[in-house]
Design a protein around this motif. Sequence first.
Motif, PDB file in Angstrom:
ATOM      1  N   LEU A  67     -76.330 -19.097  20.934  1.00 18.42           N
ATOM      2  CA  LEU A  67     -76.707 -18.176  22.017  1.00 18.42           C
ATOM      3  C   LEU A  67     -77.846 -17.927  22.312  1.00 18.42           C
ATOM      4  O   LEU A  67     -78.572 -17.819  23.475  1.00 18.42           O
ATOM      5  N   SER A  68     -78.740 -18.328  21.359  1.00 16.13           N
ATOM      6  CA  SER A  68     -80.336 -18.179  21.426  1.00 16.13           C
ATOM      7  C   SER A  68     -80.949 -19.314  22.576  1.00 16.13           C
ATOM      8  O   SER A  68     -81.607 -18.858  23.477  1.00 16.13           O
ATOM      9  N   LYS A 114     -76.390  -9.760  33.117  1.00 23.04           N
ATOM     10  CA  LYS A 114     -75.691  -9.077  32.192  1.00 23.04           C
ATOM     11  C   LYS A 114     -75.412  -9.828  31.072  1.00 23.04           C
ATOM     12  O   LYS A 114     -75.565  -9.280  29.843  1.00 23.04           O
ATOM     13  N   LEU A 115     -75.176 -11.146  31.238  1.00 20.06           N
ATOM     14  CA  LEU A 115     -75.208 -12.056  29.985  1.00 20.06           C
ATOM     15  C   LEU A 115     -76.466 -12.178  29.242  1.00 20.06           C
ATOM     16  O   LEU A 115     -76.235 -12.012  27.838  1.00 20.06           O
ATOM     17  N   LYS A 116     -77.454 -11.951  29.820  1.00 14.78           N
ATOM     18  CA  LYS A 116     -78.748 -11.966  29.073  1.00 14.78           C
ATOM     19  C   LYS A 116     -78.846 -10.878  27.989  1.00 14.78           C
ATOM     20  O   LYS A 116     -79.252 -10.881  27.053  1.00 14.78           O
ATOM     21  N   ASP A 117     -78.636  -9.873  29.010  1.00 15.10           N
ATOM     22  CA  ASP A 117     -78.744  -8.415  28.370  1.00 15.10           C
ATOM     23  C   ASP A 117     -77.669  -8.421  27.026  1.00 15.10           C
ATOM     24  O   ASP A 117     -78.001  -7.764  25.999  1.00 15.10           O
ATOM     25  N   ALA A 118     -76.529  -8.942  27.254  1.00 15.98           N
ATOM     26  CA  ALA A 118     -75.676  -8.964  26.123  1.00 15.98           C
ATOM     27  C   ALA A 118     -75.804  -9.751  25.049  1.00 15.98           C
ATOM     28  O   ALA A 118     -75.894  -9.207  23.801  1.00 15.98           O
ATOM     29  N   LYS A 129     -66.193 -19.406  24.410  1.00 15.99           N
ATOM     30  CA  LYS A 129     -65.948 -18.889  23.064  1.00 15.99           C
ATOM     31  C   LYS A 129     -67.018 -18.135  22.389  1.00 15.99           C
ATOM     32  O   LYS A 129     -66.929 -16.977  22.136  1.00 15.99           O
ATOM     33  N   ASP A 130     -68.314 -18.750  22.436  1.00 17.33           N
ATOM     34  CA  ASP A 130     -69.532 -18.222  21.895  1.00 17.33           C
ATOM     35  C   ASP A 130     -69.700 -16.847  22.902  1.00 17.33           C
ATOM     36  O   ASP A 130     -69.995 -15.879  22.160  1.00 17.33           O
ATOM     37  N   ILE A 131     -69.686 -17.027  24.188  1.00 19.75           N
ATOM     38  CA  ILE A 131     -69.849 -15.874  24.778  1.00 19.75           C
ATOM     39  C   ILE A 131     -68.815 -14.753  24.816  1.00 19.75           C
ATOM     40  O   ILE A 131     -69.516 -13.460  24.587  1.00 19.75           O
ATOM     41  N   ARG A 132     -67.641 -15.291  24.612  1.00 24.07           N
ATOM     42  CA  ARG A 132     -66.592 -14.072  24.241  1.00 24.07           C
ATOM     43  C   ARG A 132     -66.767 -13.225  23.105  1.00 24.07           C
ATOM     44  O   ARG A 132     -66.595 -12.123  23.181  1.00 24.07           O
ATOM     45  N   SER A 133     -67.739 -13.866  22.165  1.00 25.58           N
ATOM     46  CA  SER A 133     -68.103 -12.847  20.967  1.00 25.58           C
ATOM     47  C   SER A 133     -69.053 -12.077  21.107  1.00 25.58           C
ATOM     48  O   SER A 133     -69.103 -11.012  20.497  1.00 25.58           O
ATOM     49  N   SER A 179     -70.081 -21.846  32.596  1.00 26.81           N
ATOM     50  CA  SER A 179     -70.003 -22.214  31.468  1.00 26.81           C
ATOM     51  C   SER A 179     -70.192 -24.006  31.264  1.00 26.81           C
ATOM     52  O   SER A 179     -70.744 -24.493  30.503  1.00 26.81           O
ATOM     53  N   PHE A 180     -69.701 -24.420  32.306  1.00 19.92           N
ATOM     54  CA  PHE A 180     -69.985 -25.642  32.587  1.00 19.92           C
ATOM     55  C   PHE A 180     -71.238 -26.101  32.973  1.00 19.92           C
ATOM     56  O   PHE A 180     -71.785 -27.241  32.242  1.00 19.92           O
ATOM     57  N   LYS A 181     -72.180 -25.245  33.409  1.00 20.99           N
ATOM     58  CA  LYS A 181     -73.487 -25.422  33.741  1.00 20.99           C
ATOM     59  C   LYS A 181     -74.416 -25.724  32.364  1.00 20.99           C
ATOM     60  O   LYS A 181     -75.149 -26.374  32.152  1.00 20.99           O
ATOM     61  N   ILE A 182     -73.890 -24.520  31.655  1.00 23.01           N
ATOM     62  CA  ILE A 182     -74.620 -24.436  30.443  1.00 23.01           C
ATOM     63  C   ILE A 182     -74.312 -25.637  29.474  1.00 23.01           C
ATOM     64  O   ILE A 182     -74.998 -26.213  28.974  1.00 23.01           O
ATOM     65  N   ALA A 183     -72.965 -25.926  29.380  1.00 29.86           N
ATOM     66  CA  ALA A 183     -72.459 -26.785  28.484  1.00 29.86           C
ATOM     67  C   ALA A 183     -73.214 -28.133  28.876  1.00 29.86           C
ATOM     68  O   ALA A 183     -73.791 -29.073  28.152  1.00 29.86           O
ATOM     69  N   GLU A 184     -73.609 -28.272  29.984  1.00 31.37           N
ATOM     70  CA  GLU A 184     -73.876 -29.675  30.645  1.00 31.37           C
ATOM     71  C   GLU A 184     -75.639 -29.686  29.980  1.00 31.37           C
ATOM     72  O   GLU A 184     -76.041 -30.740  29.497  1.00 31.37           O
TER      73      GLU A 184
END
Lengths: 204, 204
Positions: B11-12, B65-69, B46-50, B30-35
Motif C-alpha cells: 500500500l505504501s 480518494k484512494l490516496k486518502d484511504a 485485494k490490497d485496496i479492498r482491505s 489495478s492493471f496500471k498499478i500492477a504493471e
Amino acid sequence: MKISNKVINRLSLYHFILDELGEEEKYISSFKIAELLAVDNSQVRKDIRSLGNCGKCRVGYDVKKLKDAIETTLGFKQTRNAFIVGAGNLGSALAKYDSFANYGLNIVAMFDSDKSKIGSYINGKPVFGLERFLELKNKFDADIAILTVPKKAAQQVTDVLVEAKIKYIWNFTPHILKAPDDVKIWNENLIGSFLQFTNNDEKN
Amino acid sequence: MKISNKVINRLSLYHFILDELGEEEKYISSFKIAELLAVDNSQVRKDIRSLGNCGKCRVGYDVKKLKDAIETTLGFKQTRNAFIVGAGNLGSALAKYDSFANYGLNIVAMFDSDKSKIGSYINGKPVFGLERFLELKNKFDADIAILTVPKKAAQQVTDVLVEAKIKYIWNFTPHILKAPDDVKIWNENLIGSFLQFTNNDEKN
DNA sequence: TAGATTGTTAATCGATTAACAATC
DNA sequence: TAGATTGTTAATCGATTAACAATC
C-alpha cells in the motif's frame, strides 16, 4: 537449491548473532537462536538445514562451521563492486558504512551532480560527475548502483544507469522507478518499514 | 481489521505512485498499478479492498480518494514523535529526510555521546547527551527511538532506552538487541536486503 | 543410560494467483 | 449495447508451527 528471501534474511540475522559470540562458545542451539530473535525454533533448524549438513544432536551447531556455511551460501566472499549514485547525506552514510565490505559489497566510487563534490573523496571513494557513468562503469567492473539521489531526480538518473546497462539498482528513494525487466530493482522502502513497524505486531 | 505487513508495504508503494500522478489523471486501474510494480493485478485489487470501498467498475480507482484511504488506514495523519539516537552519518541523513513528516513520523530530537555535537542542531533538531534521555523522553512525548549508533554501542544504548520505557526501537545497527518483550524492535537489516537482492529473483 | 537436541514429517496457516460474474 | 474493470471466490502455492523419532 533456491533459498527464499525470508530465509536469506533470517540467515543474515543468525550470522549477526554468531559474529558476536565469544571464542569460548563453541556450540549454539536452535533454541538459543530462536529465543534471541523471538522466532520458532523448528524454523531455525529448517533454515539452517538449507545450508547442508551442520548440526550435532545433543550439542547443537558448531558456531564456526555454521558461520562459515552461511558465509559460503550467501556469498559473503565473492565480492561485488557497486557505485553509490547521489553523494548527499544518505549516500555518504552508506559510503562510510564499512561493514558492507565484510558481506561482499565493495563500494568503488560515487556520483553526484554537485560540482563542488566532484573530485573529492568520501571515506576514500572518489566522487565523479554522472556524465562519466558509462565510461567508469566499464572501467570499474561494477553492476550494482545504490540510488540515493533526491526523489525528483530519481527517474532521470535511472535512465542513465539503464543506458549504461547496470544490472541491479538498490533504490533508496521513495519513487517507483521505470526500467526494463532485466534490470533488477530492490526498493528499500523506509516509509513502508516505518508503517509496518508501527501499525502491526508482526516481526520483520 | 488487521492488515498484514506485506499488504502495508505494498500500500505504501501504491501511495508513492499516486503521489506522482498529475492532477489530470483522475482514475487509475489495478492493471496500471500492477504493471508499474510488476505484481499481480488481482493482488492490487485485494490490497485496496482491505481499505474499504474505493473502486468503480469500468473506470478504476479515484486517485484522490484512494490516496486518502491509504493515508487514513496507514495513519499518515496521526503523527508520532521520535528520537534519533546516534548523530553520525546515518542518523544525520535520517534527520535530514524531510519526507518522514509527510508520513506521520516527526523527529523531535537527537542524542549522541560526542560532546562536540551536543548542543548543535541537525536540520533543526537539537542534539543532546544520552544522559538526558529519560528527562527528555518525558518532556517530548516520544515513544520511538531510531537507533543509528555504532554496532559496539548498540546494546548499551538500548539498555538506556529500555530503562526510559521507550516502546519502539527502529534498529539500523547490525546487532541483535536484547530487550523485554513489550519493547517492539524492527531490524532494518541493510546487509540482509543486499543479500536477498543479489541472491534471489524474488521481489521485495 | 538419561537427557538434550537435531532432522524431518505432517498439520496448519496465510499469501498469491487464476478465473469470472457483476457492474456501470 | 459492448467493453472495461472491479469485487470475490476457488485453487494453488509457500511458509510456519507442532510433534516426535532418531541420535549421540
